[in-house]
Design an enzyme around this catalytic site. Structure first.
Site, PDB file in Angstrom:
ATOM      1  N   GLY A  17       0.830  -1.209   0.000  1.00 15.45           N
ATOM      2  CA  GLY A  17       0.000   0.000   0.000  1.00 15.45           C
ATOM      3  C   GLY A  17       0.856   1.248   0.000  1.00 15.45           C
ATOM      4  O   GLY A  17       1.880   1.300   0.669  1.00 15.45           O
ATOM      5  N   ARG A  78       1.171  -5.029  -5.179  1.00 17.61           N
ATOM      6  CA  ARG A  78       1.445  -6.301  -4.527  1.00 17.61           C
ATOM      7  C   ARG A  78       1.758  -7.299  -5.636  1.00 17.61           C
ATOM      8  O   ARG A  78       1.157  -7.258  -6.700  1.00 17.61           O
ATOM      9  CB  ARG A  78       0.242  -6.763  -3.708  1.00 17.61           C
ATOM     10  CG  ARG A  78       0.092  -5.960  -2.426  1.00 17.61           C
ATOM     11  CD  ARG A  78      -1.040  -6.368  -1.541  1.00 17.61           C
ATOM     12  NE  ARG A  78      -0.996  -5.574  -0.306  1.00 17.61           N
ATOM     13  CZ  ARG A  78      -1.439  -4.319  -0.221  1.00 17.61           C
ATOM     14  NH1 ARG A  78      -2.004  -3.756  -1.265  1.00 17.61           N
ATOM     15  NH2 ARG A  78      -1.342  -3.641   0.920  1.00 17.61           N
ATOM     16  N   ASP A 109       5.257  -5.140   6.095  1.00 19.27           N
ATOM     17  CA  ASP A 109       5.828  -6.412   6.539  1.00 19.27           C
ATOM     18  C   ASP A 109       5.750  -7.500   5.464  1.00 19.27           C
ATOM     19  O   ASP A 109       6.662  -8.320   5.355  1.00 19.27           O
ATOM     20  CB  ASP A 109       5.184  -6.866   7.854  1.00 19.27           C
ATOM     21  CG  ASP A 109       3.713  -7.162   7.695  1.00 19.27           C
ATOM     22  OD1 ASP A 109       3.072  -6.539   6.813  1.00 19.27           O
ATOM     23  OD2 ASP A 109       3.205  -7.999   8.437  1.00 19.27           O
ATOM     24  N   GLY A 110       4.707  -7.491   4.670  1.00 16.30           N
ATOM     25  CA  GLY A 110       4.609  -8.472   3.591  1.00 16.30           C
ATOM     26  C   GLY A 110       5.784  -8.316   2.632  1.00 16.30           C
ATOM     27  O   GLY A 110       6.438  -9.291   2.255  1.00 16.30           O
ATOM     28  N   THR A 132       4.099   2.672   5.649  1.00 13.74           N
ATOM     29  CA  THR A 132       2.702   2.241   5.770  1.00 13.74           C
ATOM     30  C   THR A 132       1.990   3.210   6.693  1.00 13.74           C
ATOM     31  O   THR A 132       2.539   3.612   7.716  1.00 13.74           O
ATOM     32  CB  THR A 132       2.574   0.812   6.330  1.00 13.74           C
ATOM     33  OG1 THR A 132       1.291   0.689   6.962  1.00 13.74           O
ATOM     34  CG2 THR A 132       3.617   0.514   7.381  1.00 13.74           C
ATOM     35  N   ASP A 134      -0.272   2.623   8.634  1.00 10.43           N
ATOM     36  CA  ASP A 134      -0.895   1.965   9.791  1.00 10.43           C
ATOM     37  C   ASP A 134      -0.059   1.982  11.066  1.00 10.43           C
ATOM     38  O   ASP A 134      -0.570   1.748  12.146  1.00 10.43           O
ATOM     39  CB  ASP A 134      -1.256   0.517   9.445  1.00 10.43           C
ATOM     40  CG  ASP A 134      -2.430   0.452   8.488  1.00 10.43           C
ATOM     41  OD1 ASP A 134      -3.252   1.384   8.496  1.00 10.43           O
ATOM     42  OD2 ASP A 134      -2.527  -0.517   7.724  1.00 10.43           O
ATOM     43  N   ASP A 136       1.759  -0.016  12.564  1.00  7.68           N
ATOM     44  CA  ASP A 136       1.802  -1.171  13.469  1.00  7.68           C
ATOM     45  C   ASP A 136       2.928  -2.133  13.102  1.00  7.68           C
ATOM     46  O   ASP A 136       2.689  -3.254  12.672  1.00  7.68           O
ATOM     47  CB  ASP A 136       0.446  -1.893  13.448  1.00  7.68           C
ATOM     48  CG  ASP A 136       0.011  -2.286  12.048  1.00  7.68           C
ATOM     49  OD1 ASP A 136       0.469  -1.647  11.069  1.00  7.68           O
ATOM     50  OD2 ASP A 136      -0.777  -3.229  11.923  1.00  7.68           O
ATOM     51  N   ARG A 178      -7.081  -1.690   9.416  1.00  7.65           N
ATOM     52  CA  ARG A 178      -7.754  -2.978   9.448  1.00  7.65           C
ATOM     53  C   ARG A 178      -7.322  -3.772  10.669  1.00  7.65           C
ATOM     54  O   ARG A 178      -8.098  -4.474  11.278  1.00  7.65           O
ATOM     55  CB  ARG A 178      -7.436  -3.740   8.154  1.00  7.65           C
ATOM     56  CG  ARG A 178      -8.701  -4.275   7.520  1.00  7.65           C
ATOM     57  CD  ARG A 178      -8.500  -4.671   6.080  1.00  7.65           C
ATOM     58  NE  ARG A 178      -8.313  -3.505   5.214  1.00  7.65           N
ATOM     59  CZ  ARG A 178      -8.158  -3.576   3.889  1.00  7.65           C
ATOM     60  NH1 ARG A 178      -8.131  -4.760   3.295  1.00  7.65           N
ATOM     61  NH2 ARG A 178      -8.013  -2.487   3.170  1.00  7.65           N
TER      62      ARG A 178
END
Lengths: 329, 329, 329, 329
Positions: A17, A78, A109-110, A132, A134, A136, A178
């Site tokens: 993302g 991705r 992380d992916g 990212t 997020d 996290d 998410r």
């Protein structure tokens, strides 16, 4: 932090993302690389560019005037194929064509899991930069994009509050997240939200309904609820359903902020952190601190082995939730 | 962190230069106070309100809808009289009228020195919250207002860069910072400034002139210089004088960003930090952790005795200046 | 609106002071030209690009993703040489190399005068698009950039008001406008300025000093004065000198907004008007409506012969000044 | 424009959907009224305040520092009861208590219909000020709030474009406009949308699907579709359903901008227009130009009898749609 290997040509890519500030990181990688005499290549659309040989030489001017831009000039995606052995072989063959012997991956992380595999298989050192919205991730207090995303959310909710107050309404605003509630928690406190619902905690729907019903009795049902996508009930629409049924007199509205949170000119903080991380990523390649993610912990640069730089749900301190409750009252 | 004394009525004031986020801190102090059963009073225009008996009772609604506002609803000022014994006596007399037995001061080091004196003389516990856009204080990594100010500077310089690039000009932009170069350093890196001149380092004017002359020879004299007010030569106008004399062909322009850096809706970070500091300031009064400044160090709340919460010029790491040089090239 | 001549290859350039929205106009010219089967060339740095043969072919992708950018991708400049016969001959020779037989000039009245001369001498049809933040042109109600500049000024002054109110100060804010007071007038009314000083009216300094002195007597000297650069006394610094002498107790501050007013993402209105003007400029070349400026009057496209599209100081209606006075009270 | 009646005490209210700039209009009404010696009352929550006797006296300070705020300090609502004869009687009785003999209503056509009835029945002169983000009213080129709403939409879509381009996606963005496509049309052109779907035109879904399919074949399916709520198919979600079925390989995302379009600091234009309209509304009450809406047509103040100030769907010129097509190509 494994073997030492002299790096001379490096590739940089953005993966997963997108997040505001990725361009600032690309710029820092390119210019630091050039400063230290490396050749630098841009790899387009994440790992896809390696698979499809979409790789372009970059110089200092390639990254002029991009530090303030949202998105990523290298585009992102991705890539399923890169998670297959065949795919990675093909990717390696393409890198070899250019002589690329080091990689900087800006992503989540992916993307880092893929990088670690690739590094193990083909002895190409990889450095990760956490990009990212997020936030996290293990191994870093900040991820590039979070600060911009949360400020975008705050500005949007400030606007919503104007119309909420004008009409005495109940608004349920959904922000991204998410798996992590950071955007909801930070933007909710910053906009004085009465309730903040996040994946990290159980949603106490009965307490919520009770407080709304009490407010309604006092004829003052102006109430802002900020909800993370990944909240237990499934987000704003689901919460709205329950409220409309249980507090039918409330004048309830739902807003889903959506993709505006991914774009826009990055904040000062995101540009600054991205610039530093880009610099230290190249330095890491040069001095043989390989296969790590560059993070920041307690305002100091910190390195984490790529395979430990995983998504991490942190416990939200009890004081935070207490502060939400006290300040919104 | 001295004696324990039961506090029941508290006053809150903003003092010194204003900073975005002060309202968020006021709101947190008022609501946390009320939550814990205290009476809360707003003291107008810094210590002047104590001297002139301009003190108003506050409730939860007094601070509704202010978290997003710049400025300070309590107004602010510097007070000479409060630094005289006579003045402080008068101030104390006024506080007694209301029964105020604890104070929260949102301001800078000058304000804290006054508070410490006052606390010593009259046994009124005082808690400081660092509110200043300059960020240069011992005992805390953040001060309320810095993040907003630096983002305002970045947005302004982004606009200036548009016109600078359109005309191939040399711009010298002055940002705030009489003693500290943080705003210049952060905003300069974030906008890709070629040169950043700050009080913490000697301004190497010869190196600057040399690099500009070199650029001019290559007919590419687009160059952004970000200067802190307190830079050695005396700011943007002084630097411009030298450049105009020594590099006369440069199309040089000066912009002084000025007071826009003090206003505007606070950033998410400033609102969040202010909310936390306000909460912990009241908690400190309640549990007897008196005469301290509430700060944040390494993302944790940290308390510093008021008399040690002084203005502090931190050394700017060598890597920072190296990164400026590498990334702007 | 003279002769008809079939146009097949056109050049587009931006000239004079830059203005937000110029990129939107360039985009519209390029894409409309291509849509109608023309070849389109970008001429760099105003007329200089014609003189120095800095001319580049453009296609639809050359102008992708620029509608939202400030500045001008073609860069801009003032060209003395083009105002000499020799210069224009050289320019024409360079255009002939590419076969360029029509020009679109985005700029102000000086640029249009040059275009008119050029068109007369070499029979190259020229179309003008008014791009200037100052808005003071005959033949059009809008000029590209004004709406963005005035909103930038408003946002900046809103921030200044925050700190002005916090400190009870007197602020003198200077906005752009050497000959025209539109930016000052619009931004002043929109920010509730108590006084607005513009080139179009005599500055009644005695009335100003009187009103400030009256306010000071009532101990309420919070006052915002918005001043255009070209105001009779010479701008904010000069006004400040008088006030500091005559109202010495006022806590007076000066802010000069400067070049931030020229940059930034253009407003919706500027992008829209620029898009329309660009479209109608190319249409004009095609249908033989030559040597005109494309303007908008009463919300309709309007064409003015280039030599009549001059800078024009419009009378400011008496009601405007009355409204300023009534609303700020 | 009927009878003359001397007005001495006036009420001002905001009614219907809120719009940024309403506060600027309230401020202008209050201060102009006071300037001309009238008493001014604020009526809360639209006509509800008249029915429930929620009416407050206002002075110059009541409206200080609100010109820059979104929302409305008088709050707003729709009132069913006011559309019943009983309700209006009650409302009149309450107005009489205060001696209010003139009204200014800031709102949309529904609110004006109510005002006209009320004026007819009780001989209270009413002046309308058009406040609605939708812009679709007879008798005026502008309505307060439109310019702000459309700029908010543009800023949001700019952010969405960043992430759209980074991922090569197809985005369908829904903006407000149940009956009118102005927000969609203006924001769509200003952000370079490839397709704009509005209530005023039939949605040619086959042409849309065809163009997307063609793009997909060329592997370049980055596409921005801006949709008004009231578009024929029912908005973004419905359009997305069709596209996902018919162009399944497209990476399609939906964003509904929602209520952010109603809030935020008003643009310069909205503040300016609101200030003028407020002034002329009070003037109209004073000179007996009663029961009209104050509008702006061709940059001049224009008055329309209240019962003719209806919602009006204007035909969208063919050139507009042509420009959309040409510029996005």
């Amino acid at each position: 932090m494994t073997e030492k290997k002299k790096v001379t040509k490096i590739g940089v890519l953005t993966s997963g993302g997108d997040a505001p500030g990725m361009n600032a990181a690309i710029r820092a990688v390119v210019r630091t690389g050039i400063y230290y005499g490396l050749e630098v290549f841009g790899i387009m659309r994440g790992y896809n560019g390696m698979l499809e040989d979409d790789i372009i030489p970059m110089n200092s001017r390639s990254v002029a005037n991009i530090i303030q831009r949202g998105g990523t000039i290298l585009k992102t995606a991705r890539s399923k194929d890169f998670f297959e052995t065949e795919g990675r072989k093909k990717a390696y063959a393409n890198l070899k064509k250019y002589g690329i012997d080091g990689l900087v991956i800006i992503g989540g992380d992916g993307s880092f899991r893929g990088a670690q595999k690739f590094a193990n298989e083909f002895d190409i050192p990889c450095i990760g930069i956490p990009g990212t919205i997020d936030k996290d991730m293990a191994g870093t207090d900040y991820t590039i994009g979070f600060d911009t995303a949360v400020n975008t959310a705050v500005e949007a909710i400030d606007k919503i509050r104007d119309t909420m107050d004008a009409h005495d309404r109940l608004f349920i605003v959904e922000v991204m997240g998410r798996d992590a509630g950071y955007i909801a928690l930070h933007s909710g406190i910053a906009t004085g939200a009465e309730n903040i619902l996040i994946p990290e905690t159980k949603t106490d729907i009965e307490a919520l309904i009770h407080s709304l019903t009490e407010k309604e009795k006092r004829k003052k049902l102006v109430n802002l609820i900020v909800v993370a996508e990944g909240e237990e009930f499934g987000g704003a629409e689901e919460i709205a359903k329950v409220i409309k049924e249980r507090v039918p007199n409330a004048d309830t509205r739902v807003c889903i902020l959506g993709h505006i949170q991914r774009g826009g000119a990055p904040s000062c903080h995101d540009r600054l952190v991205a610039s530093h991380m880009g610099y230290y990523a190249v330095e890491s390649l040069l001095i043989g601190r390989h296969n790590v993610m560059v993070g920041v912990i307690n305002n100091k640069i910190h390195y984490t082995p790529l395979d430990m730089a995983v998504k991490e749900r942190q416990a939200i301190g009890q004081e935070w939730m207490k502060i939400v409750k006290i300040l919104a009252s």
